[in-house]
Design a protein around this motif. Sequence first.
Motif, PDB file in Angstrom:
ATOM      1  N   VAL A  94      48.899  47.141  53.953  1.00  0.00           N
ATOM      2  CA  VAL A  94      48.407  46.879  52.596  1.00  0.00           C
ATOM      3  C   VAL A  94      48.377  45.367  52.400  1.00  0.00           C
ATOM      4  O   VAL A  94      49.397  44.686  52.582  1.00  0.00           O
ATOM      5  N   ASN A  95      47.208  44.845  52.066  1.00  0.00           N
ATOM      6  CA  ASN A  95      47.033  43.403  51.930  1.00  0.00           C
ATOM      7  C   ASN A  95      47.650  42.896  50.625  1.00  0.00           C
ATOM      8  O   ASN A  95      47.514  43.521  49.581  1.00  0.00           O
ATOM      9  N   ILE A  96      48.337  41.764  50.709  1.00  0.00           N
ATOM     10  CA  ILE A  96      48.938  41.141  49.523  1.00  0.00           C
ATOM     11  C   ILE A  96      48.399  39.720  49.412  1.00  0.00           C
ATOM     12  O   ILE A  96      48.433  38.965  50.389  1.00  0.00           O
ATOM     13  N   LYS A  97      47.911  39.381  48.245  1.00  0.00           N
ATOM     14  CA  LYS A  97      47.411  38.012  48.025  1.00  0.00           C
ATOM     15  C   LYS A  97      47.473  37.701  46.530  1.00  0.00           C
ATOM     16  O   LYS A  97      46.746  38.296  45.737  1.00  0.00           O
ATOM     17  N   GLU A  98      48.391  36.847  46.163  1.00  0.00           N
ATOM     18  CA  GLU A  98      48.543  36.426  44.770  1.00  0.00           C
ATOM     19  C   GLU A  98      48.682  34.911  44.752  1.00  0.00           C
ATOM     20  O   GLU A  98      49.428  34.341  45.553  1.00  0.00           O
ATOM     21  N   GLU A  99      47.958  34.262  43.839  1.00  0.00           N
ATOM     22  CA  GLU A  99      48.002  32.806  43.766  1.00  0.00           C
ATOM     23  C   GLU A  99      48.292  32.348  42.350  1.00  0.00           C
ATOM     24  O   GLU A  99      47.725  32.884  41.391  1.00  0.00           O
ATOM     25  N   THR A 100      49.205  31.383  42.217  1.00  0.00           N
ATOM     26  CA  THR A 100      49.497  30.765  40.919  1.00  0.00           C
ATOM     27  C   THR A 100      49.639  29.267  41.129  1.00  0.00           C
ATOM     28  O   THR A 100      49.625  28.783  42.264  1.00  0.00           O
ATOM     29  N   ASP A 101      49.807  28.546  40.035  1.00  0.00           N
ATOM     30  CA  ASP A 101      49.995  27.097  40.151  1.00  0.00           C
ATOM     31  C   ASP A 101      51.326  26.767  40.802  1.00  0.00           C
ATOM     32  O   ASP A 101      51.467  25.729  41.457  1.00  0.00           O
ATOM     33  N   TYR A 102      52.331  27.655  40.625  1.00  0.00           N
ATOM     34  CA  TYR A 102      53.679  27.377  41.141  1.00  0.00           C
ATOM     35  C   TYR A 102      53.808  27.738  42.612  1.00  0.00           C
ATOM     36  O   TYR A 102      54.388  26.990  43.398  1.00  0.00           O
ATOM     37  N   VAL A 151      54.139  42.694  45.430  1.00  0.00           N
ATOM     38  CA  VAL A 151      54.193  43.888  46.283  1.00  0.00           C
ATOM     39  C   VAL A 151      53.864  45.131  45.473  1.00  0.00           C
ATOM     40  O   VAL A 151      53.089  45.989  45.911  1.00  0.00           O
ATOM     41  N   LYS A 152      54.435  45.233  44.268  1.00  0.00           N
ATOM     42  CA  LYS A 152      54.149  46.397  43.405  1.00  0.00           C
ATOM     43  C   LYS A 152      52.666  46.476  43.081  1.00  0.00           C
ATOM     44  O   LYS A 152      52.058  47.546  43.109  1.00  0.00           O
ATOM     45  N   HIS A 153      52.097  45.334  42.765  1.00  0.00           N
ATOM     46  CA  HIS A 153      50.671  45.293  42.399  1.00  0.00           C
ATOM     47  C   HIS A 153      49.805  45.734  43.571  1.00  0.00           C
ATOM     48  O   HIS A 153      48.846  46.509  43.412  1.00  0.00           O
ATOM     49  N   ALA A 154      50.146  45.267  44.770  1.00  0.00           N
ATOM     50  CA  ALA A 154      49.357  45.625  45.953  1.00  0.00           C
ATOM     51  C   ALA A 154      49.462  47.116  46.242  1.00  0.00           C
ATOM     52  O   ALA A 154      48.462  47.784  46.532  1.00  0.00           O
ATOM     53  N   LEU A 155      50.672  47.676  46.134  1.00  0.00           N
ATOM     54  CA  LEU A 155      50.853  49.102  46.404  1.00  0.00           C
ATOM     55  C   LEU A 155      50.098  49.953  45.390  1.00  0.00           C
ATOM     56  O   LEU A 155      49.491  50.964  45.737  1.00  0.00           O
ATOM     57  N   ALA A 156      50.130  49.527  44.126  1.00  0.00           N
ATOM     58  CA  ALA A 156      49.415  50.283  43.082  1.00  0.00           C
ATOM     59  C   ALA A 156      47.907  50.168  43.273  1.00  0.00           C
ATOM     60  O   ALA A 156      47.168  51.134  43.106  1.00  0.00           O
ATOM     61  N   GLN A 157      47.459  48.983  43.649  1.00  0.00           N
ATOM     62  CA  GLN A 157      46.019  48.740  43.818  1.00  0.00           C
ATOM     63  C   GLN A 157      45.439  49.604  44.933  1.00  0.00           C
ATOM     64  O   GLN A 157      44.296  50.049  44.848  1.00  0.00           O
ATOM     65  N   PHE A 158      46.236  49.858  45.942  1.00  0.00           N
ATOM     66  CA  PHE A 158      45.761  50.666  47.062  1.00  0.00           C
ATOM     67  C   PHE A 158      46.155  52.127  46.905  1.00  0.00           C
ATOM     68  O   PHE A 158      46.202  52.873  47.868  1.00  0.00           O
ATOM     69  N   SER A 159      46.453  52.526  45.650  1.00  0.00           N
ATOM     70  CA  SER A 159      46.736  53.931  45.301  1.00  0.00           C
ATOM     71  C   SER A 159      47.869  54.508  46.142  1.00  0.00           C
ATOM     72  O   SER A 159      47.808  55.645  46.591  1.00  0.00           O
ATOM     73  N   ILE A 160      48.894  53.699  46.346  1.00  0.00           N
ATOM     74  CA  ILE A 160      50.041  54.183  47.106  1.00  0.00           C
ATOM     75  C   ILE A 160      51.192  54.472  46.157  1.00  0.00           C
ATOM     76  O   ILE A 160      51.878  55.464  46.285  1.00  0.00           O
ATOM     77  N   ALA A 161      51.388  53.598  45.173  1.00  0.00           N
ATOM     78  CA  ALA A 161      52.475  53.820  44.228  1.00  0.00           C
ATOM     79  C   ALA A 161      52.128  55.006  43.332  1.00  0.00           C
ATOM     80  O   ALA A 161      50.975  55.203  42.958  1.00  0.00           O
ATOM     81  N   PRO A 162      53.121  55.833  42.957  1.00  0.00           N
ATOM     82  CA  PRO A 162      52.839  56.961  42.069  1.00  0.00           C
ATOM     83  C   PRO A 162      52.415  56.456  40.693  1.00  0.00           C
ATOM     84  O   PRO A 162      52.967  55.495  40.180  1.00  0.00           O
ATOM     85  N   SER A 163      51.409  57.062  40.131  1.00  0.00           N
ATOM     86  CA  SER A 163      50.936  56.646  38.811  1.00  0.00           C
ATOM     87  C   SER A 163      50.898  57.854  37.880  1.00  0.00           C
ATOM     88  O   SER A 163      50.709  58.984  38.323  1.00  0.00           O
ATOM     89  N   LEU A 164      51.088  57.618  36.588  1.00  0.00           N
ATOM     90  CA  LEU A 164      51.071  58.690  35.591  1.00  0.00           C
ATOM     91  C   LEU A 164      49.753  58.641  34.830  1.00  0.00           C
ATOM     92  O   LEU A 164      49.350  57.586  34.340  1.00  0.00           O
ATOM     93  N   ASP A 165      49.087  59.777  34.725  1.00  0.00           N
ATOM     94  CA  ASP A 165      47.832  59.868  33.987  1.00  0.00           C
ATOM     95  C   ASP A 165      48.115  60.611  32.691  1.00  0.00           C
ATOM     96  O   ASP A 165      48.389  61.802  32.689  1.00  0.00           O
ATOM     97  N   PHE A 166      48.052  59.877  31.562  1.00  0.00           N
ATOM     98  CA  PHE A 166      48.404  60.488  30.279  1.00  0.00           C
ATOM     99  C   PHE A 166      47.221  61.178  29.610  1.00  0.00           C
ATOM    100  O   PHE A 166      47.368  61.816  28.584  1.00  0.00           O
ATOM    101  N   SER A 167      46.043  61.066  30.181  1.00  0.00           N
ATOM    102  CA  SER A 167      44.885  61.755  29.611  1.00  0.00           C
ATOM    103  C   SER A 167      44.819  63.170  30.177  1.00  0.00           C
ATOM    104  O   SER A 167      44.825  63.364  31.386  1.00  0.00           O
ATOM    105  N   LEU A 168      44.775  64.159  29.275  1.00  0.00           N
ATOM    106  CA  LEU A 168      44.768  65.549  29.719  1.00  0.00           C
ATOM    107  C   LEU A 168      43.410  65.958  30.266  1.00  0.00           C
ATOM    108  O   LEU A 168      42.370  65.500  29.792  1.00  0.00           O
ATOM    109  N   ASN A 169      43.440  66.819  31.245  1.00  0.00           N
ATOM    110  CA  ASN A 169      42.213  67.379  31.800  1.00  0.00           C
ATOM    111  C   ASN A 169      41.473  68.156  30.707  1.00  0.00           C
ATOM    112  O   ASN A 169      42.078  68.824  29.874  1.00  0.00           O
ATOM    113  N   ALA A 170      40.148  68.105  30.741  1.00  0.00           N
ATOM    114  CA  ALA A 170      39.347  68.780  29.706  1.00  0.00           C
ATOM    115  C   ALA A 170      39.611  70.271  29.673  1.00  0.00           C
ATOM    116  O   ALA A 170      39.649  70.891  28.602  1.00  0.00           O
TER     117      ALA A 170
END
Length: 619
Positions: A222-230, A322-341
């Motif tokens: 999983v690729n990680i790339k974050e850039e800031t001024d610091y 790391v958290k952002h990269a894992l979530a971006q690549f759909s690896i981290a578990p995510s909660l969907d609060f919108s109910l199915n139709a």
Amino acid sequence: MADIIQLLPDNIANQIAAGEVIQRPASAVKELLENAVDAGATHIQLIVNDAGKALVQVIDNGKGMSETDARMSFERHATSKIKVIDDLFHIKTMGFRGEALASIAAVAQVELKTRRAEDELGTYIEIENSAVKKQEPCAAAIGTSISMKNVFFNVPARRNFLKSNPAETRHIVDEFIRVALSFPNIFFSLTSNGQQVFHLEAGTLKQRVTQILGNQYAAKLVNIKEETDYMNIYGFVGKPDTARKTRGEQYFFVNNRFIRSAYLNHAVMSAFDEMIAKDSFPMYVLFIDLDPSQIDINVHPTKQEIKFEDEKIIYAFVQAAVKHALAQFSIAPSLDFSLNAEIQQLDAVSKPFTSDKQESVAASSSLFKTFTQKNQAHFIEPTERSELKHWKDFFVNRDSSMTNGDAEKIQSTIDRQLSTDNLSNSKNKLAADALLLQLHNTYIIAPTQSGFLLVHQQLAHERILYERYSAAIHGKKMATQQSLFPVTVELGAQDAALLHDLIPDLQSLGYTVEPFGNNAFVIQGTPADVQQGNEKHAIELLVEQFKHFSSDIKFSKREKLVRCMARQQAIKAGQQLTQKEMTTLVEALFECTTANVTATGSPTYIEFKEDYLDRMFGR
């Protein structure tokens, strides 16, 4: 009275300094490779013989040195990186302390050949025990070739403390990998005893990671790339399914310098929280770039530990990246609060709980009142239909497959065994002709003359195998079953060096493993009592478990191997066993010299005696 404090001679001072910098051949490898990188080389070769004890040679195509620089480079605290104190806080190069070459020259025989592009002839220098033996012009390619021969030849006590060749080779490979990962734009090669271990063409970081750690990671990074001024962070983490039981494949680099940091490692681990097992370690190769003035790298002789000006910011940044990269690549578990139709159209969701419905529910059950009326939640009226009323029925005739005849047979067997004399010998504890029962496919219930045993099938089998393998590795070899179709297994360079070291002992345990080219092995045979078809996974798992044990220095190599094999080959909890298999297992357990515990100290069984059972029921 004469004065007693005096200055140390240079050669002794250098040897003392060498004790900090050059602890083993791998330490010299690190220093020499970093010097080659600092010289601007694009092509670096590392050659070692006899695990670096006989030879460590680094050849680069960098800018080379003049005759004066070549001679000065072996002086203590001679460096081109620092001129004023302020430079110490803006270091971007690898080596800067000016102690590496002086320390190497103090404990080895060193030969140096170097030439700059503008010079027609190069310089050849030979140094031994800090003393220059020869210095003369020579023909040389552009760049530098430096050889360290017979390390610790003049400090035999230090040489005696070096480990076995395979162990020292693993340390060299570790240092080589750390530098090679830092600079994927440079060609690196490693040759050990005439055999090429690594040939790493210049390329991208991902190519370098897969070249070193193995192609199995190619689709699992999983690729990680974050850039800031610091600060900036980039690199890769492995997907959760690549997590291992050992901490091996974890690399942190700050300004391209490999570092050890339990603090930053915790940041990555917390980002993987609840995605991997608690005792597993994720794979990562992460690079942090920040202003050199924000860190102090001069806190450790090998520069592997550094201090950050603000650790908390770095920690939060690494964890978030790391958290952002894992979530971006759909690896981290995510909660969907919108109910199915479809769910939204169900009666339970779409229709209101009207007063009519409330009354009908209230009439049908008094339970509704206890949760709707004030101060009634603690009061539940007993009813004729209460399930608690018939709790005894739960224990009667639950197993319809067991006939009355079967129940009587089991009861008579237990009664017969309990009536016999209670023998103290553990081998005779089991009741003769006892019918054994398996509980949850994990435990075996075995009647005894005075109660019953609760045997853990996996731990019991581990004890049996441990004693069998111990006898084999220290005496008579186990039988080997030759494979009809030999299996090839490819390992990383570090694991391959480890397996090379284990081959003779594996042969005693029934495995026939032969080297097959670079980091590859052919499994020609397996122990006769091991089912064939899973040889590759078995060897990979064995190496992984052995590394997991290797941190415990109180065990010998053979002891670690025996424990790994016993744990790996034991039947697992959850495996269903036949009556014959259970009987064989329990009988074999009580033939062991130490039947009641595993090699690690876990109990293999618990005994429940009749008088204890009676007390439990108040009899």
